[in-house]
Design a protein around this motif. Structure first.
Motif, PDB file in Angstrom:
ATOM      1  N   VAL A   1       0.857  -1.184   0.000  1.00 49.72           N
ATOM      2  CA  VAL A   1       0.000   0.000   0.000  1.00 49.72           C
ATOM      3  C   VAL A   1       0.892   1.233   0.000  1.00 49.72           C
ATOM      4  O   VAL A   1       2.072   1.179   0.355  1.00 49.72           O
ATOM      5  CB  VAL A   1      -0.946   0.034   1.225  1.00 49.72           C
TER       6      VAL A   1
ATOM      7  N   GLN B   1       2.089   5.172   1.101  1.00 51.23           N
ATOM      8  CA  GLN B   1       2.225   5.956   2.320  1.00 51.23           C
ATOM      9  C   GLN B   1       2.113   7.434   1.949  1.00 51.23           C
ATOM     10  O   GLN B   1       2.519   7.836   0.859  1.00 51.23           O
ATOM     11  CB  GLN B   1       3.562   5.699   3.019  1.00 51.23           C
TER      12      GLN B   1
ATOM     13  N   THR C   1      -1.554   9.102  -0.116  1.00 53.71           N
ATOM     14  CA  THR C   1      -2.502   8.527   0.826  1.00 53.71           C
ATOM     15  C   THR C   1      -1.937   7.232   1.391  1.00 53.71           C
ATOM     16  O   THR C   1      -0.976   6.677   0.849  1.00 53.71           O
ATOM     17  CB  THR C   1      -3.847   8.243   0.142  1.00 53.71           C
ATOM     18  N   ASP C   2      -2.526   6.752   2.467  1.00 58.37           N
ATOM     19  CA  ASP C   2      -2.120   5.457   3.013  1.00 58.37           C
ATOM     20  C   ASP C   2      -3.264   4.451   2.964  1.00 58.37           C
ATOM     21  O   ASP C   2      -3.253   3.460   3.668  1.00 58.37           O
ATOM     22  CB  ASP C   2      -1.606   5.602   4.445  1.00 58.37           C
ATOM     23  N   TRP C   3      -4.273   4.712   2.123  1.00 61.93           N
ATOM     24  CA  TRP C   3      -5.371   3.752   1.981  1.00 61.93           C
ATOM     25  C   TRP C   3      -5.631   3.383   0.523  1.00 61.93           C
ATOM     26  O   TRP C   3      -6.758   3.133   0.125  1.00 61.93           O
ATOM     27  CB  TRP C   3      -6.643   4.271   2.652  1.00 61.93           C
ATOM     28  N   GLN C   4      -4.561   3.322  -0.249  1.00 60.93           N
ATOM     29  CA  GLN C   4      -4.645   2.862  -1.630  1.00 60.93           C
ATOM     30  C   GLN C   4      -3.588   1.795  -1.879  1.00 60.93           C
ATOM     31  O   GLN C   4      -2.458   1.909  -1.396  1.00 60.93           O
ATOM     32  CB  GLN C   4      -4.432   4.018  -2.623  1.00 60.93           C
TER      33      GLN C   4
ATOM     34  N   VAL D   1      -8.362  -2.134   3.593  1.00 61.62           N
ATOM     35  CA  VAL D   1      -7.608  -0.940   3.239  1.00 61.62           C
ATOM     36  C   VAL D   1      -8.562   0.221   2.975  1.00 61.62           C
ATOM     37  O   VAL D   1      -8.387   1.328   3.484  1.00 61.62           O
ATOM     38  CB  VAL D   1      -6.733  -1.200   1.999  1.00 61.62           C
ATOM     39  N   ASN D   2      -9.581  -0.040   2.189  1.00 62.41           N
ATOM     40  CA  ASN D   2     -10.582   0.971   1.835  1.00 62.41           C
ATOM     41  C   ASN D   2     -11.827   0.230   1.379  1.00 62.41           C
ATOM     42  O   ASN D   2     -11.852  -0.329   0.282  1.00 62.41           O
ATOM     43  CB  ASN D   2     -10.049   1.882   0.727  1.00 62.41           C
ATOM     44  N   SER D   3     -12.863   0.220   2.200  1.00 62.63           N
ATOM     45  CA  SER D   3     -14.055  -0.575   1.902  1.00 62.63           C
ATOM     46  C   SER D   3     -14.862  -0.016   0.748  1.00 62.63           C
ATOM     47  O   SER D   3     -15.743  -0.701   0.204  1.00 62.63           O
ATOM     48  CB  SER D   3     -14.945  -0.676   3.148  1.00 62.63           C
TER      49      SER D   3
ATOM     50  N   GLN E   1      -6.002  -6.303  -2.510  1.00 59.42           N
ATOM     51  CA  GLN E   1      -5.555  -6.190  -1.121  1.00 59.42           C
ATOM     52  C   GLN E   1      -5.465  -7.522  -0.412  1.00 59.42           C
ATOM     53  O   GLN E   1      -5.059  -7.568   0.754  1.00 59.42           O
ATOM     54  CB  GLN E   1      -6.517  -5.293  -0.338  1.00 59.42           C
TER      55      GLN E   1
ATOM     56  N   LEU F   1      -4.998  -5.138   5.166  1.00 64.24           N
ATOM     57  CA  LEU F   1      -3.763  -4.523   5.635  1.00 64.24           C
ATOM     58  C   LEU F   1      -3.319  -5.148   6.956  1.00 64.24           C
ATOM     59  O   LEU F   1      -4.124  -5.356   7.864  1.00 64.24           O
ATOM     60  CB  LEU F   1      -3.983  -3.022   5.831  1.00 64.24           C
TER      61      LEU F   1
ATOM     62  N   ASP G   1      -2.358  -5.845  10.515  1.00 66.07           N
ATOM     63  CA  ASP G   1      -2.730  -5.177  11.761  1.00 66.07           C
ATOM     64  C   ASP G   1      -2.327  -6.103  12.906  1.00 66.07           C
ATOM     65  O   ASP G   1      -3.040  -7.059  13.225  1.00 66.07           O
ATOM     66  CB  ASP G   1      -4.234  -4.891  11.801  1.00 66.07           C
TER      67      ASP G   1
END
Length: 244
Positions: A43, A45, A64-67, A177-179, A195, A199, A201
């Motif tokens: 992903v 940052q 971004t950090d969600w792509q 990551v991004n719903s 993804q 991500l 966790d």
């Protein structure tokens, strides 16, 4: 003897868009397409790197950090082999790491994708460190998280997790990551697996989703002497009482 827990990079052939969409399926190559390994995609940052504009590299690579990173290889393995790869993703764009004095990426006029340090015009990383990108940068992040999970098992439960347990723990603990953009690869309905299961966790992998404050995680691993073989299954019945 402790079994070997292997992490492999998914590869950098994803050919996706800068906004995290698109990408070419079945670009996860060997050895990342192996079944019993943890395959890691990347992903972005939010570094907002802007020193490579002259090369056509703009801030959308690090905005971004969600792509999912555009280069991160996508699954499934093949259209006729719908195993889900990558398994998880981790930060892989412009990750700060050590570099050899013999390989100064700052001196390259046109550094090859995705290895581009963004020292000039942003952060001076010096000669000992560099900001580099790739699923090969995301994989050590994943392996470091796995080391913490491994230590938690040995400290808390008194045994080392099997490779199967480690993979299951990291997959179950991963978060979306991004719903809005991405979906979980349930029932092999996705044409492109970007993804994986989400991500990395570490906290969720260790503590679980913690819907209730009193929720606990009980690991049920395979037996050290009789591990499951391909095609085998193991069933354990659990009884949940009222209010539990």
């Amino acid at each position: 003897d402790q079994q070997y827990i292997a992490h492999f990079a998914a590869g950098n052939e994803g050919d996706g868009n800068d906004d995290g969409t698109g990408g070419t399926p079945s670009t996860v190559g060997q050895p990342g397409n192996a079944k019993n390994v943890i395959t890691v995609g990347a992903v972005e940052q939010a570094r907002l790197a802007n020193n490579l504009l002259s090369l056509g590299i703009n801030e959308t690579d690090t905005d971004t950090d969600w792509q999912i990173a555009s280069y991160s290889s996508r699954g499934p393995v093949q259209s006729t082999d719908v195993r889900l790869k990558p398994d998880i993703v981790a930060p892989g764009s412009y990750v700060l790491s050590i570099q050899s004095h013999e390989t100064l990426t700052d001196d390259l006029l046109e550094p090859f994708l995705p290895h581009r340090d963004y020292r000039a015009g942003n952060v001076n990383s010096g000669t000992n460190f560099a900001f580099l990108s790739g699923t090969s940068m995301a994989t050590p992040v994943s392996a470091g998280g796995a080391a913490l999970i491994y230590q938690h098992f040995t400290n808390t439960y008194g045994f080392a997790p099997s490779p199967a347990m480690m993979k299951a723990t990291m997959v179950v603990g991963a978060r979306m990551v991004n719903s809005i953009i991405y979906k979980l690869p349930i029932q092999f309905l996705l044409g492109v697996v970007d993804q994986g299961w989400g991500l990395l966790d570490v906290e969720r992998s260790v503590d679980g989703p913690r819907i209730q404050a009193t929720d606990e995680v009980t690991p049920l691993d395979e037996d050290d002497t009789t591990p499951l073989q391909t095609g085998n299954a193991y069933t354990r019945q659990i009884t949940v009482g009222p209010g539990e």
